[in-house]
Scaffold this active site. Structure first.
Site, PDB file in Angstrom:
ATOM      1  N   HIS A  80      45.699  71.490  43.837  1.00 27.31           N
ATOM      2  CA  HIS A  80      46.178  70.719  42.694  1.00 27.31           C
ATOM      3  C   HIS A  80      45.276  69.518  42.416  1.00 27.31           C
ATOM      4  O   HIS A  80      44.600  69.008  43.309  1.00 27.31           O
ATOM      5  CB  HIS A  80      47.619  70.292  42.930  1.00 27.31           C
ATOM      6  CG  HIS A  80      48.571  71.446  42.915  1.00 27.31           C
ATOM      7  ND1 HIS A  80      49.934  71.318  43.001  1.00 27.31           N
ATOM      8  CD2 HIS A  80      48.322  72.785  42.813  1.00 27.31           C
ATOM      9  CE1 HIS A  80      50.493  72.512  42.938  1.00 27.31           C
ATOM     10  NE2 HIS A  80      49.544  73.428  42.837  1.00 27.31           N
ATOM     11  N   GLU A  82      45.840  66.387  41.892  1.00 28.08           N
ATOM     12  CA  GLU A  82      46.129  65.153  42.633  1.00 28.08           C
ATOM     13  C   GLU A  82      45.568  65.242  44.054  1.00 28.08           C
ATOM     14  O   GLU A  82      44.974  64.286  44.560  1.00 28.08           O
ATOM     15  CB  GLU A  82      47.639  64.895  42.709  1.00 28.08           C
ATOM     16  CG  GLU A  82      48.333  64.847  41.365  1.00 28.08           C
ATOM     17  CD  GLU A  82      48.862  66.207  40.919  1.00 28.08           C
ATOM     18  OE1 GLU A  82      48.118  67.207  40.963  1.00 28.08           O
ATOM     19  OE2 GLU A  82      50.029  66.257  40.503  1.00 28.08           O
ATOM     20  N   CYS A 106      53.791  67.841  41.692  1.00 31.15           N
ATOM     21  CA  CYS A 106      54.729  68.719  42.399  1.00 31.15           C
ATOM     22  C   CYS A 106      55.128  68.068  43.738  1.00 31.15           C
ATOM     23  O   CYS A 106      54.607  67.011  44.121  1.00 31.15           O
ATOM     24  CB  CYS A 106      54.085  70.084  42.636  1.00 31.15           C
ATOM     25  SG  CYS A 106      52.837  70.049  43.943  1.00 31.15           S
ATOM     26  N   CYS A 109      52.120  67.596  46.176  1.00 30.50           N
ATOM     27  CA  CYS A 109      51.276  66.452  45.800  1.00 30.50           C
ATOM     28  C   CYS A 109      52.006  65.142  46.065  1.00 30.50           C
ATOM     29  O   CYS A 109      51.381  64.150  46.473  1.00 30.50           O
ATOM     30  CB  CYS A 109      50.866  66.555  44.342  1.00 30.50           C
ATOM     31  SG  CYS A 109      49.692  67.883  44.044  1.00 30.50           S
TER      32      CYS A 109
HETATM   33  O1  LIG Z   1      51.231  68.805  40.911  1.00 36.24           O
HETATM   34  C1  LIG Z   1      50.630  69.728  40.316  1.00 36.24           C
HETATM   35  C2  LIG Z   1      51.273  70.869  39.892  1.00 36.24           C
HETATM   36  C3  LIG Z   1      50.539  71.898  39.373  1.00 36.24           C
HETATM   37  N1  LIG Z   1      49.199  71.797  39.279  1.00 36.24           N
HETATM   38  C4  LIG Z   1      48.428  72.934  38.782  1.00 36.24           C
HETATM   39  C5  LIG Z   1      48.534  74.169  39.633  1.00 36.24           C
HETATM   40  C6  LIG Z   1      48.293  75.283  38.657  1.00 36.24           C
HETATM   41  O2  LIG Z   1      46.875  75.518  38.589  1.00 36.24           O
HETATM   42  C7  LIG Z   1      48.803  74.711  37.346  1.00 36.24           C
HETATM   43  C8  LIG Z   1      50.177  75.203  36.963  1.00 36.24           C
HETATM   44  O3  LIG Z   1      50.077  76.474  36.407  1.00 36.24           O
HETATM   45  P1  LIG Z   1      51.263  77.151  35.574  1.00 36.24           P
HETATM   46  O4  LIG Z   1      50.652  78.387  35.000  1.00 36.24           O
HETATM   47  O5  LIG Z   1      51.712  76.171  34.516  1.00 36.24           O
HETATM   48  O6  LIG Z   1      52.370  77.446  36.540  1.00 36.24           O
HETATM   49  O7  LIG Z   1      48.914  73.312  37.519  1.00 36.24           O
HETATM   50  C9  LIG Z   1      48.557  70.640  39.632  1.00 36.24           C
HETATM   51  O8  LIG Z   1      47.319  70.516  39.533  1.00 36.24           O
HETATM   52  N2  LIG Z   1      49.299  69.618  40.130  1.00 36.24           N
HETATM   53 ZN    ZN Z   2      50.855  69.496  43.125  1.00 34.57          ZN
END
Ligand SMILES: O=c1ccn([C@H]2C[C@H](O)[C@@H](COP(=O)(O)O)O2)c(=O)[nH]1
Ligand code: ZN
Length: 162
Positions: A80, A82, A106, A109
């Protein structure tokens, strides 16, 4: 004598702009996330975007969101934005820093953000606010005293010809 410009970027516009520009490096076809970590003195410390770890080819690992086999989806491989920004920082401590990010962090993170001492998160989009991951993220940040608020969008449009 000419006066100084008045329509310069605010700090928030600058750092969220850098986070969004960083997200434009992402190869994720559905959600590109960018992040910018800033010191208490408004100095940029690190940046990141979502993608596969070094050595894991963007062309070979899967970008799919769904599939019968989780090993054929991106979720088990992508780092991710972060976490990439935190791991990209080689300058020592991130205690007291602020983190600008285009998508609410998320739960995984959030753990990293809390553990490295970042004290504030400024996010643009919260499209997964109803998910257990984001609910848990907010619960942990509330408990740990990490403040968060949504970026207040301005009227400014930035065009860069590259
Ligand atoms: O905290 C976060 C949450 C998600 N991400 C990234 C991980 C994935 O590459 C995308 C999410 O993909 P979806 O197709 O929308 O489920 O976002 C992040 O970098 N940081
Ligand atoms: Zn994340």
């Amino acid at each position: 004598m000419s006066e100084k410009r008045k329509d310069y970027l605010s700090w928030d516009e600058y750092f969220m702009g850098v986070a969004m520009l960083s997200g434009m490096r992402s190869k994720d076809p559905s959600t590109q996330v960018g992040c910018c970590i800033v010191s208490q003195e408004n100095k940029i410390l690190s940046m990141g975007y979502n993608g596969f770890p070094t050595g894991c080819s963007d062309d070979e690992f899967p970008w799919a969101r769904e599939g019968d086999d989780p090993l054929e989806t991106k979720y088990v491989y992508s780092t991710h934005s972060e976490l990439n920004a935190i791991l990209n920082y080689s300058g020592g401590s991130l205690v007291g820093a602020r983190l600008y990010v285009s998508l609410f962090p998320c739960n995984e993170c959030a753990k990293a953000i809390i553990q490295c001492g970042i004290r504030e998160v400024i996010y643009a989009n919260d499209k997964y606010s109803d998910t257990p991951s984001v609910i848990a993220s907010k619960r942990m940040m509330d408990a740990a005293g990490v403040k968060y608020h949504q970026y207040r969008k301005t009227e400014r449009e930035v065009t860069i010809c590259l």
